[in-house]
Design a protein around this motif. Structure first.
Motif, PDB file in Angstrom:
ATOM      1  N   ALA A   1     -27.515  33.913   6.323  1.00 35.19           N
ATOM      2  CA  ALA A   1     -26.685  35.107   6.081  1.00 35.19           C
ATOM      3  C   ALA A   1     -26.330  35.207   4.593  1.00 35.19           C
ATOM      4  CB  ALA A   1     -25.428  35.073   6.939  1.00 35.19           C
ATOM      5  N   TRP A   2     -25.928  34.083   4.002  1.00 38.43           N
ATOM      6  CA  TRP A   2     -25.589  34.047   2.579  1.00 38.43           C
ATOM      7  C   TRP A   2     -26.795  34.465   1.738  1.00 38.43           C
ATOM      8  CZ3 TRP A   2     -21.494  33.524  -0.603  1.00 38.43           C
ATOM      9  CH2 TRP A   2     -21.749  33.221  -1.938  1.00 38.43           C
ATOM     10  N   ASN A   3     -27.942  33.889   2.038  1.00 34.86           N
ATOM     11  CA  ASN A   3     -29.137  34.184   1.260  1.00 34.86           C
ATOM     12  C   ASN A   3     -29.498  35.669   1.348  1.00 34.86           C
ATOM     13  OD1 ASN A   3     -31.207  32.900  -0.438  1.00 34.86           O
ATOM     14  ND2 ASN A   3     -32.606  33.654   1.122  1.00 34.86           N
ATOM     15  N   GLY A   4     -29.361  36.246   2.534  1.00 35.91           N
ATOM     16  CA  GLY A   4     -29.647  37.672   2.686  1.00 35.91           C
ATOM     17  C   GLY A   4     -28.752  38.538   1.825  1.00 35.91           C
ATOM     18  N   ILE A   5     -27.472  38.210   1.795  1.00 40.84           N
ATOM     19  CA  ILE A   5     -26.523  38.965   0.964  1.00 40.84           C
ATOM     20  C   ILE A   5     -26.861  38.805  -0.509  1.00 40.84           C
ATOM     21  CG2 ILE A   5     -24.116  39.082   0.211  1.00 40.84           C
ATOM     22  CD1 ILE A   5     -23.372  38.182   3.062  1.00 40.84           C
ATOM     23  N   ARG A   6     -27.138  37.575  -0.908  1.00 41.05           N
ATOM     24  CA  ARG A   6     -27.376  37.280  -2.325  1.00 41.05           C
ATOM     25  C   ARG A   6     -28.700  37.873  -2.822  1.00 41.05           C
ATOM     26  NH1 ARG A   6     -23.175  36.073  -5.235  1.00 41.05           N
ATOM     27  NH2 ARG A   6     -24.341  34.621  -6.510  1.00 41.05           N
ATOM     28  N   VAL A   7     -29.709  37.907  -1.978  1.00 40.02           N
ATOM     29  CA  VAL A   7     -30.971  38.535  -2.373  1.00 40.02           C
ATOM     30  C   VAL A   7     -30.730  40.007  -2.679  1.00 40.02           C
ATOM     31  CG1 VAL A   7     -33.219  39.309  -1.475  1.00 40.02           C
ATOM     32  CG2 VAL A   7     -32.544  36.910  -1.249  1.00 40.02           C
TER      33      VAL A   7
END
Length: 172
Positions: free
Chosen positions: A89-95
Motif C-alpha cells: 500500500a505504501w509503495n503504491g502511494i509513493r509511486v
C-alpha cells in the motif's frame, strides 16, 4: 469484550472493506473522482488491516501464554502479512507521489527502508517456518521477497523515461 476482540472485529471489517473497494477502481475511469476516492478508502482500510494484524501477531507471540507453537507460528504469518500489506500500500502511494521523479531514491530513504523491511520479514518468516516445519511460512513469504526486490529496484534505479519506473515495478 477485550481489546483484542475489538481489534479483531476492526481487522475483519477493514479487510472486507478493502476487498470490496479493490474492485471499484478497476472498473472506473483512471484518475477520476470515484477512482481516487475509492482508492484512498482502500489505502486506509489496508492500513487498518496491517496495523491490527501487526498488533494481533505481536500479542499472540509475546503476551498470550495459552498459544501453542503452531499458533505462535501462525502469528508470525500475521506479522508477515501486516508488513506485506503495509509495504505494498505504501509503495503504491509513493509511486504515484513520485511519478515524475528523475533520479533514484537514497538507500536510506523511508521508501527503501520499507522495502528492506518486507525482504527482512520475508526471510525471518521463512526461517521460522523451516524451524517449526510450518509449510505456509516456509514458502508463502517468497512473494514478499519478489515484491520487496521489485520495490527496491524501482526506487534505486533512475528512470530513463516517464514510464520506465512504473514498467520496472510491474515487470518484477
Amino acid at each position: 469484550m477485550s481489546s483484542f476482540q475489538v481489534l479483531l472485529y476492526l481487522h475483519i471489517l477493514a479487510g472486507f472493506t478493502a476487498l470490496t473497494m479493490f474492485w471499484i477502481p478497476l472498473v472506473t475511469k483512471k484518475g477520476g473522482m470515484i477512482h481516487r476516492r475509492v482508492g484512498w478508502i482502500y489505502v486506509w482500510a489496508m492500513g487498518i488491516v496491517a496495523a491490527t494484524a501487526f498488533y494481533m501477531g505481536i500479542y499472540r507471540i509475546g503476551f498470550d501464554a495459552s498459544r501453542n507453537a503452531a499458533e505462535k507460528s501462525f502469528a508470525f504469518f500475521l506479522l508477515f502479512i501486516a508488513v506485506l500489506s503495509a509495504s505494498t500500500a505504501w509503495n503504491g502511494i509513493r509511486v504515484l507521489r513520485f511519478k515524475r521523479r528523475t533520479k533514484r531514491r537514497s538507500l536510506l530513504s523511508l521508501d527503501t527502508g520499507i522495502s528492506f523491511a518486507l525482504i527482512f520479514s520475508s526471510i525471518l518468516t521463512m526461517v521460522i517456518g523451516w524451524v517449526n516445519q510450518f509449510p505456509l511460512l516456509q514458502y508463502f513469504p517468497v512473494i514478499g521477497l519478489f515484491l520487496g526486490y521489485g520495490q527496491l529496484k524501482y526506487w534505486l534505479t533512475p528512470p530513463q523515461t516517464k514510464m520506465t519506473g512504473i514498467l520496472n515495478t510491474l515487470a518484477t
